[in-house]
Write a protein that holds these residues in place. Sequence first.
Motif, PDB file in Angstrom:
ATOM      1  N   PRO A   1       0.815  -1.225   0.000  1.00 43.39           N
ATOM      2  CA  PRO A   1       0.000   0.000   0.000  1.00 43.39           C
ATOM      3  C   PRO A   1       0.846   1.270   0.000  1.00 43.39           C
ATOM      4  N   ASP A   2       2.060   1.179   0.566  1.00 42.78           N
ATOM      5  CA  ASP A   2       2.962   2.344   0.615  1.00 42.78           C
ATOM      6  C   ASP A   2       4.190   2.104  -0.245  1.00 42.78           C
ATOM      7  N   GLY A   3       4.009   1.347  -1.314  1.00 44.02           N
ATOM      8  CA  GLY A   3       5.123   0.960  -2.165  1.00 44.02           C
ATOM      9  C   GLY A   3       5.923   2.117  -2.727  1.00 44.02           C
ATOM     10  N   LYS A   4       5.261   3.237  -2.974  1.00 44.48           N
ATOM     11  CA  LYS A   4       5.973   4.378  -3.560  1.00 44.48           C
ATOM     12  C   LYS A   4       7.005   4.981  -2.615  1.00 44.48           C
ATOM     13  N   ASN A   5       6.920   4.620  -1.343  1.00 45.36           N
ATOM     14  CA  ASN A   5       7.867   5.145  -0.350  1.00 45.36           C
ATOM     15  C   ASN A   5       8.958   4.141   0.015  1.00 45.36           C
ATOM     16  N   GLN A   6       8.938   2.981  -0.619  1.00 42.98           N
ATOM     17  CA  GLN A   6       9.931   1.948  -0.319  1.00 42.98           C
ATOM     18  C   GLN A   6      10.815   1.711  -1.548  1.00 42.98           C
TER      19      GLN A   6
ATOM     20  N   HIS B   1      13.002  -0.517  -2.573  1.00 46.53           N
ATOM     21  CA  HIS B   1      13.067  -1.812  -3.253  1.00 46.53           C
ATOM     22  C   HIS B   1      11.777  -2.121  -4.011  1.00 46.53           C
ATOM     23  N   VAL B   2      10.659  -1.583  -3.540  1.00 47.48           N
ATOM     24  CA  VAL B   2       9.391  -1.795  -4.236  1.00 47.48           C
ATOM     25  C   VAL B   2       9.343  -0.959  -5.511  1.00 47.48           C
ATOM     26  N   VAL B   3       9.799   0.282  -5.416  1.00 46.36           N
ATOM     27  CA  VAL B   3       9.847   1.157  -6.594  1.00 46.36           C
ATOM     28  C   VAL B   3      10.727   0.535  -7.676  1.00 46.36           C
ATOM     29  N   VAL B   4      11.871   0.013  -7.284  1.00 47.25           N
ATOM     30  CA  VAL B   4      12.791  -0.609  -8.245  1.00 47.25           C
ATOM     31  C   VAL B   4      12.178  -1.885  -8.820  1.00 47.25           C
ATOM     32  N   ALA B   5      11.500  -2.644  -7.983  1.00 45.23           N
ATOM     33  CA  ALA B   5      10.842  -3.878  -8.451  1.00 45.23           C
ATOM     34  C   ALA B   5       9.801  -3.562  -9.513  1.00 45.23           C
ATOM     35  N   LYS B   6       9.026  -2.522  -9.291  1.00 43.80           N
ATOM     36  CA  LYS B   6       8.004  -2.134 -10.274  1.00 43.80           C
ATOM     37  C   LYS B   6       8.645  -1.666 -11.583  1.00 43.80           C
ATOM     38  N   ALA B   7       9.763  -0.970 -11.476  1.00 44.67           N
ATOM     39  CA  ALA B   7      10.483  -0.530 -12.675  1.00 44.67           C
ATOM     40  C   ALA B   7      11.000  -1.735 -13.453  1.00 44.67           C
ATOM     41  N   MET B   8      11.452  -2.757 -12.734  1.00 43.70           N
ATOM     42  CA  MET B   8      11.919  -3.990 -13.376  1.00 43.70           C
ATOM     43  C   MET B   8      10.769  -4.680 -14.111  1.00 43.70           C
ATOM     44  N   MET B   9       9.588  -4.677 -13.489  1.00 45.70           N
ATOM     45  CA  MET B   9       8.416  -5.294 -14.111  1.00 45.70           C
ATOM     46  C   MET B   9       8.013  -4.547 -15.379  1.00 45.70           C
ATOM     47  N   GLU B  10       8.178  -3.236 -15.364  1.00 47.36           N
ATOM     48  CA  GLU B  10       7.854  -2.439 -16.556  1.00 47.36           C
ATOM     49  C   GLU B  10       8.794  -2.769 -17.709  1.00 47.36           C
TER      50      GLU B  10
ATOM     51  N   SER C   1      13.067  14.461  -3.893  1.00 47.99           N
ATOM     52  CA  SER C   1      13.427  14.534  -2.479  1.00 47.99           C
ATOM     53  C   SER C   1      13.465  13.180  -1.773  1.00 47.99           C
ATOM     54  N   SER C   2      12.600  12.257  -2.154  1.00 50.25           N
ATOM     55  CA  SER C   2      12.528  10.989  -1.435  1.00 50.25           C
ATOM     56  C   SER C   2      13.587  10.003  -1.922  1.00 50.25           C
ATOM     57  N   VAL C   3      14.029   9.162  -1.005  1.00 51.57           N
ATOM     58  CA  VAL C   3      15.024   8.145  -1.333  1.00 51.57           C
ATOM     59  C   VAL C   3      14.449   7.163  -2.347  1.00 51.57           C
ATOM     60  N   ALA C   4      13.174   6.802  -2.181  1.00 53.90           N
ATOM     61  CA  ALA C   4      12.543   5.840  -3.080  1.00 53.90           C
ATOM     62  C   ALA C   4      12.566   6.325  -4.527  1.00 53.90           C
ATOM     63  N   GLU C   5      12.354   7.622  -4.734  1.00 51.08           N
ATOM     64  CA  GLU C   5      12.344   8.176  -6.092  1.00 51.08           C
ATOM     65  C   GLU C   5      13.725   8.136  -6.719  1.00 51.08           C
ATOM     66  N   ARG C   6      14.741   8.139  -5.866  1.00 51.33           N
ATOM     67  CA  ARG C   6      16.122   8.187  -6.367  1.00 51.33           C
ATOM     68  C   ARG C   6      16.790   6.815  -6.404  1.00 51.33           C
ATOM     69  N   ALA C   7      16.010   5.768  -6.119  1.00 50.67           N
ATOM     70  CA  ALA C   7      16.543   4.408  -6.128  1.00 50.67           C
ATOM     71  C   ALA C   7      16.439   3.799  -7.523  1.00 50.67           C
ATOM     72  N   HIS C   8      17.525   3.161  -7.965  1.00 48.27           N
ATOM     73  CA  HIS C   8      17.551   2.518  -9.278  1.00 48.27           C
ATOM     74  C   HIS C   8      18.301   1.195  -9.181  1.00 48.27           C
ATOM     75  N   HIS C   9      17.958   0.286 -10.055  1.00 49.53           N
ATOM     76  CA  HIS C   9      18.687  -0.980 -10.130  1.00 49.53           C
ATOM     77  C   HIS C   9      20.117  -0.677 -10.603  1.00 49.53           C
ATOM     78  N   PRO C  10      21.110  -1.409 -10.098  1.00 49.36           N
ATOM     79  CA  PRO C  10      22.498  -1.159 -10.522  1.00 49.36           C
ATOM     80  C   PRO C  10      22.685  -1.186 -12.043  1.00 49.36           C
ATOM     81  N   LYS C  11      21.973  -2.070 -12.733  1.00 50.21           N
ATOM     82  CA  LYS C  11      22.088  -2.133 -14.194  1.00 50.21           C
ATOM     83  C   LYS C  11      21.625  -0.833 -14.843  1.00 50.21           C
ATOM     84  N   THR C  12      20.585  -0.229 -14.247  1.00 54.23           N
ATOM     85  CA  THR C  12      20.070   1.036 -14.775  1.00 54.23           C
ATOM     86  C   THR C  12      21.104   2.142 -14.617  1.00 54.23           C
ATOM     87  N   VAL C  13      21.775   2.143 -13.471  1.00 59.32           N
ATOM     88  CA  VAL C  13      22.807   3.152 -13.208  1.00 59.32           C
ATOM     89  C   VAL C  13      23.961   2.993 -14.198  1.00 59.32           C
TER      90      VAL C  13
END
Length: 262
Positions: free
Chosen positions: A162-167, A169-178, A200-212
């Motif tokens: 329910p609060d995935g946008k603030n976590q 690893h969840v944000v990155v997981a969803k990006a992987m699914m996309e 501003s949020s850490v979740a927004e700035r999180a990326h999979h290492p391959k993406t970086v």
Amino acid sequence: LEFRRVLFRSMEVIYGDTDSVMIHSGSDDLNAARKMADVLKREINKHYKCMEIDIDGVMKSMLLLKKKKYAALMVEEKPDGSLVTTRETKGLDLVRRDWCTLSREAGSAVLDFILSGKPKEEVVSSILAYLSEVADKVGKNEMPLDAFVITKQLTKAPKDYPDGKNQPHVVVAKAMMEQGESVPAGSVIEYVVTADESKSSVAERAHHPKTVLKAEGFLQVDVAWYMAQQLHPPIWRLCEPIDGIESSHIAECLGLDPSKRS
């Protein structure tokens, strides 16, 4: 009898748990410590018939933070008489995988200094010099991307948070699914926190290492965040019991504002 009285007075219980007790012998001599342990074991077992204690090991040095959180150098004598030490840890941050590789390695190095048995002043000096060196290497971009990778397991499907946008690893997981990847519950997600002033949020700035890596320099590791959130807290928890070292000292070595870490 008098020997046992004198012997027991020199002992100090430093830790007790459900099924264990740790005694400070007050001696640097392995044979003397073992003799104390044997005497104590016999005396205690005389009084309790339904349960007996045994000697699990002898520790050369120990860092005791709180219940179920400690580290120690265990000493074992080999058949040829040589002594071998092995480090044992329980409940410390450096065994958790939600700290990045750099954090765990730095914590392990600091712990080695603490358990070295060297004079306190030398231990403190070595820790601060080491942390300054780490910060210098990070600042010069001499650390591989792998050093900044954080891992966390999904306890459920990404869509069920329910609060995935603030976590992160969840944000990155969803990006992987996309990108067409299958990311079921139980997957271990790797991510790196990057620097982006527009987010501003850490979740927004999180990326999979391959993406970086694919970004070829357009995504940079948020060094300040790692120093403040991944290195300073666990290292300070290890060092806090040591007289002569302050949270602000560690902060300064890591390039952080020491006035905010006092």
